[in-house]
Design a protein around this motif. Structure first.
Motif, mmCIF file in Angstrom:
data_model
loop_
_atom_site.group_PDB
_atom_site.id
_atom_site.type_symbol
_atom_site.label_atom_id
_atom_site.label_comp_id
_atom_site.label_asym_id
_atom_site.label_seq_id
_atom_site.Cartn_x
_atom_site.Cartn_y
_atom_site.Cartn_z
ATOM 1 N N LEU A 1 0.808 -1.214 0.000
ATOM 2 C CA LEU A 1 0.000 0.000 0.000
ATOM 3 C C LEU A 1 0.850 1.276 0.000
ATOM 4 O O LEU A 1 1.755 1.424 0.820
ATOM 5 N N ASN A 2 0.514 2.174 -0.909
ATOM 6 C CA ASN A 2 1.192 3.465 -1.021
ATOM 7 C C ASN A 2 0.161 4.564 -0.828
ATOM 8 O O ASN A 2 -0.490 5.001 -1.779
ATOM 9 N N PRO A 3 -0.042 5.052 0.414
ATOM 10 C CA PRO A 3 -1.099 6.034 0.675
ATOM 11 C C PRO A 3 -0.944 7.314 -0.128
ATOM 12 O O PRO A 3 -1.939 7.880 -0.594
ATOM 13 N N ALA A 4 0.292 7.809 -0.290
ATOM 14 C CA ALA A 4 0.486 9.067 -1.009
ATOM 15 C C ALA A 4 0.029 8.951 -2.459
ATOM 16 O O ALA A 4 -0.631 9.856 -2.994
ATOM 17 N N GLU A 5 0.340 7.848 -3.096
ATOM 18 C CA GLU A 5 -0.056 7.669 -4.491
ATOM 19 C C GLU A 5 -1.564 7.517 -4.614
ATOM 20 O O GLU A 5 -2.189 8.089 -5.511
ATOM 21 N N ILE A 6 -2.168 6.766 -3.692
ATOM 22 C CA ILE A 6 -3.621 6.617 -3.718
ATOM 23 C C ILE A 6 -4.291 7.965 -3.498
ATOM 24 O O ILE A 6 -5.248 8.331 -4.197
ATOM 25 N N GLY A 7 -3.764 8.738 -2.545
ATOM 26 C CA GLY A 7 -4.338 10.055 -2.280
ATOM 27 C C GLY A 7 -4.263 10.975 -3.485
ATOM 28 O O GLY A 7 -5.211 11.717 -3.780
#
Length: 294
Positions: A3-9
């Motif tokens: 999971l990459n939160p920054a990219e999803i955001g």
């Protein structure tokens, strides 16, 4: 690769709700491993789970989930039914995302079983857990000319690397590909001090003097790999001048010149292929894990 939160955001901010397709399990010969994911919206997507018929079917299912369906789990053999000859199988989990998930992200995606004990990235008993993306290998590319552009275009999409692209003037940069970060440094030698000691450096600026300053700064700063573009005569002069700056022969020998595979030729893309192959074949110290590939 998880999971990459920054990219999803960033994707949510541009496209609104998306469907995320995750390879939760992979067995046998498969295009991409467990933890690989892609984000899908109505008229586009980002990332890949391996392409081909598998990915086209996954895109169709993802858009069904995006339209209002709940999470789904698909166990897919990669055989004649998909027109693929990989011989393995994958389990895909597809979920609709409206906000950035928390970390670690533990949820039930199928069945009714209670949550088992889980550590790190895991898929068991209908439960899926993901953790934060692990840091990738920092690669600093010094120079935004034709070879630098070819190198960054080749390295930036690879999950093993986080690419920092450095030059002295913002106007020298072409478009910055996803997976790379631009750094404008009027004095590149001083900027070397900001690179981590674990960085891998590729030095190929417009100036031999800048190249020499970067080699000197890299030897002072420390690195896991340092490659310099140039001929045998250039490297002979550099060796002499680096020695005069106080570096021992053993220290200077840590710099690789020329970079890439000379047998492939001098075309920028040929140099980039040779360098990428060399970096990929290296075992990084500490066996650093890879970044996310959504």
């Amino acid at each position: 690769m998880t999971l990459n939160p920054a990219e999803i955001g960033a994707v949510l901010a541009v496209h609104g709700p998306v469907a995320r397709v995750l390879v939760a399990q992979a067995k046998g010969s498969v295009p991409r491993g467990a933890g690989t994911s892609m984000l899908v919206w109505a008229d586009g997507f980002q990332g890949t789970i391996g392409g081909g018929a598998l990915e086209w079917q996954a895109l169709a299912r993802a858009r069904e989930v995006l339209a209002g369906g709940g999470p789904r789990v698909d166990r897919i053999p990669l055989g004649p039914a998909l027109g693929q000859c990989c011989g393995g199988s994958v389990t895909l989990v597809t979920e609709r995302l409206e906000v950035v998930p928390p970390l670690p992200w533990l949820r039930r995606v199928e069945g009714q079983a209670g949550a088992p004990e889980m550590r790190g990235f895991a898929f068991a008993d209908g439960w899926l857990q993901e953790v934060a993306t692990s840091p990738a290998r920092p690669v600093w590319v010094w120079g935004a000319g034709h070879v630098g552009a070819a190198l960054v275009g080749t390295l930036a999409p690879l999950p093993q690397f986080d690419v920092i692209w450095v030059d002295t003037d913002a106007a020298r940069f072409p478009a910055i590909p996803q997976g790379a970060e631009r750094l404008v440094a009027v004095d590149p030698g001083r900027a070397m001090a900001h690179a981590p000691g674990t960085a891998e450096h590729l030095i190929l600026t417009y100036s031999h003097e800048v190249d020499l300053a970067l080699c000197h700064a890299a030897l002072v700063r420390g690195f896991t790999f340092c490659g310099l573009i140039g001929s045998a005569s250039k490297w002979a002069r550099f060796r002499s001048r680096l020695g005069a700056l106080g570096h021992s022969d053993a220290e200077i020998d840590r710099i690789t010149c020329p970079i890439g595979d000379p047998s492939l030729g001098k075309h920028p893309q040929a140099i980039a292929i040779g360098v990428a192959a060399r970096l990929l074949s290296r075992t990084p110290p500490g066996d650093l894990p890879m970044k996310d590939t959504t």
